[in-house]
Design a protein around this motif. Structure first.
Motif: not given
Lengths: 390, 390
Positions: A198-206, A220-230, A247-252, A255-258
């Motif tokens: 989803a390329g963060t398209v929904w910002n923070e809007n659930i 049968n989606t294996y994962w939904l990626e980056e629905p929201f801002f990192n 859900l999948a995410g984290g590309e943004g 650093n390690f802590m994030q």
């Protein structure tokens, strides 16, 4: 050996379009020491990253990256950790630092691997690199029909996993999104992994995300990626709790802590790390280790060259259970020409990390000259950066 | 009114020292529209931030900030929110963006306040600005004796709260740190708030922090600030659980989500936000609202000019219970000369947010000319930035 030179090369396609394709430009880092050279690529704004390496110091915690890299010793893995830590300590208030460090760190691993005649994954402690199932990563078509055609083409090319992302998805009507999803699934057939980005398209809007869950499940989606801002941990968590689609995410993460926060609090089941953004292979490996502990699947994020692909594969090359990897299939010619060697899917759509020393990808400098962007930065009438010779 | 111009000015002291004093350089943003001008300050690497505003686009999510700001409409608070959201959407892969946006956003609030003849805190929805107790924020002396002298001087100047930070603290021996802490307390006396700022010196190492807890408690430390890297949620939480000394942190947050994670998962009891880093007043106010919900005390982070101080005070000006504020007392002449009006502690060591339109601080351009750093950035032989006329 002592680091003799660190050079940055900003390259670009003649025209850069307003689309979600990160392969339209590139920032390469070349580090020379002991008669060898290592290469890395930052997945970052080239000019901004160059400025962060050469800028004058602002204060003790806002130093240019040059301070922590130029002239330092590079003889062992520990030397790379030292440089990484030094950047984090001395440039902690320079926001761009982690993106710039990424390409530097990758080049250091490549260089050390060449010196020690060892593939990077072995330097990281892995005995073996396992093949990964390549998912063909591409943009949605502008219309469901286009997406269908892309899907058919990808299936016919032999891929066993496909991801569509960005483009119009999530931005127009729900009906259109549903049509896109079905077009993708129909095009690839029932037996192939389908991921949606989803390329963060929904910002923070659930709510916006939730409206698409049924359709995502239907195909049968294996994962939904980056629905929201990192880093939008709460939005991720609420959606994860409400969704049977993983859900999948984290590309943004830069650093390690994030990444750690995403692993612990977001409810994702796939953590996607771009070594070209998170601070390089050093930091990415730390995330891969933590993901193993948390039983979350580590996946590379790569939408650029095969140099970047090799770098992003190394941190989890030796983790057999993390079997899937992002494989960009729509690279612009610039990104295609960066690496002389290609990492190509073989049997069953799987790819192998190069077994050569370092990252195993040589940079084709003569082919790249045509993409080189001339840059000059002057501070107080003194040239602090000028595009070096490739 | 339409935004007519956005100009960046990099200023610096003639010599920048390798010390934790962020007032040694500055990046000012001037935005003009409708015959008025607004000013903001980024707490950021100036050259890197300038590059991020003017750089060519890399792809749809890595656009220069210029794309979201130049020529846009500015008539209402909503227009500022729109610009902020546009930067987050269009520059989400440009890491430096939030630091650059900070100064832009602050200048927009200043400009809108001038147009509407209203102080910024009123535009934010507060009916009244409450006075804040100023804590004199300064670096530790190099020795306990120096710290003692600084403490005495600060007490004599009338401050009712003092913070010491950075310098040698945490880096040398525990004995030396204990001596520093006692010197600080003895110098200020028993009746004054004492805060200690570790300046992320222990990275993520909880043991190093724990060894100082007894001494921190002995000298009645009001809070221990930034023991670890920003966002090191686990390290913060473990120390918070083990410590009777309250923790403060958050100055390194460069977006809302990072602050939200700190508020929810780190165990801090004071969240310190720099409007010049987190994306401006817009984002800082959102953090202040969440902090109220979480019953965590909001505190400004400011170690630069009174323009930056006014900006960082606005987001929580109307929250009476959040009574304390950071007040830099060791500003270099550059930072002192940026604002014509000064925010000075009055009775009981308290300061007041300016009641004038906008931020209430005029920028003394003629005094600043001597600090201006000439910069020129060329891309493909075209000048994309040249220091404008002040």
């Amino acid at each position: 050996m002592k680091i003799e030179s660190v050079d940055f090369f900003y390259m670009s396609m003649p025209e850069v379009l307003d689309i979600g394709d990160g392969s339209q430009d590139a920032l390469l880092v070349r580090i020379r020491a002991g008669g060898l050279e290592g290469w890395g690529e930052c997945e970052a704004s080239p000019l901004t990253s160059i400025a962060s390496y050469y800028t004058p110091m602002s204060h003790s915690a806002c130093k240019p990256l040059k301070y922590s890299v130029a002239g330092k010793q590079l003889n062992s893995v520990d030397d790379i950790y030292k440089i990484s830590l030094s950047v984090h300590e001395n440039s902690s208030d320079l926001l761009q630092a982690d993106h710039t460090l990424s390409g530097i760190d990758i080049a250091l691993w490549d260089l050390l691997g060449k010196k020690l005649e060892t593939p990077v994954y072995e330097l990281l402690g892995y005995k073996k690199a396992f093949p990964k199932l390549a998912y063909a990563s591409q943009l949605f078509g502008d219309t469901p029909e286009e997406t269908f055609e892309k899907a058919v083409k990808t299936r016919n090319a032999g891929y066993k996993a496909v991801k569509f992302g960005w483009g119009p998805f999530g931005k127009t009507s729900i009906e259109n999104d549903i049509a896109q999803l079905h077009a993708a699934r129909e095009g690839i057939g029932a037996d192939i992994y389908l991921m949606i980005d989803a390329g963060t398209v929904w910002n923070e809007n659930i709510d916006d995300a939730q409206k698409r869950l049924n359709a995502l499940k239907e195909v049968n989606t294996y994962w939904l990626e980056e629905p929201f801002f990192n880093g939008a941990l709460n939005a991720y968590k609420k959606l994860a709790d409400a969704s049977s689609v993983k859900l999948a995410g984290g590309e943004g993460c830069n650093n390690f802590m994030q990444a750690q926060a995403m692993l612990e609090y977001s409810g994702i089941q796939f953590v996607q790390i771009d070594a070209g953004r998170i601070g390089g292979i050093t930091v990415a490996k730390r995330v891969a280790d933590l993901a193993v502990q948390k039983n979350i699947t580590y996946v590379n994020h790569t939408f650029t060259s095969h140099l970047a692909l090799s770098a992003s594969l190394q941190p989890y090359a030796g983790i057999e259970k993390d079997f899937i990897c992002e494989y960009p299939v729509e690279l612009k010619s610039l990104a295609q020409e960066i690496g002389e060697e290609k990492i190509l899917p073989g049997n069953e759509g799987k790819i192998h990390v190069p077994e050569k020393a370092g990252l195993g990808i040589s940079v084709n400098t003569s082919a790249l000259k045509k993409y080189l962007v001339d840059v000059e930065i002057r501070v107080k009438n003194k040239v602090i950066y000028q595009t070096p010779e490739l």
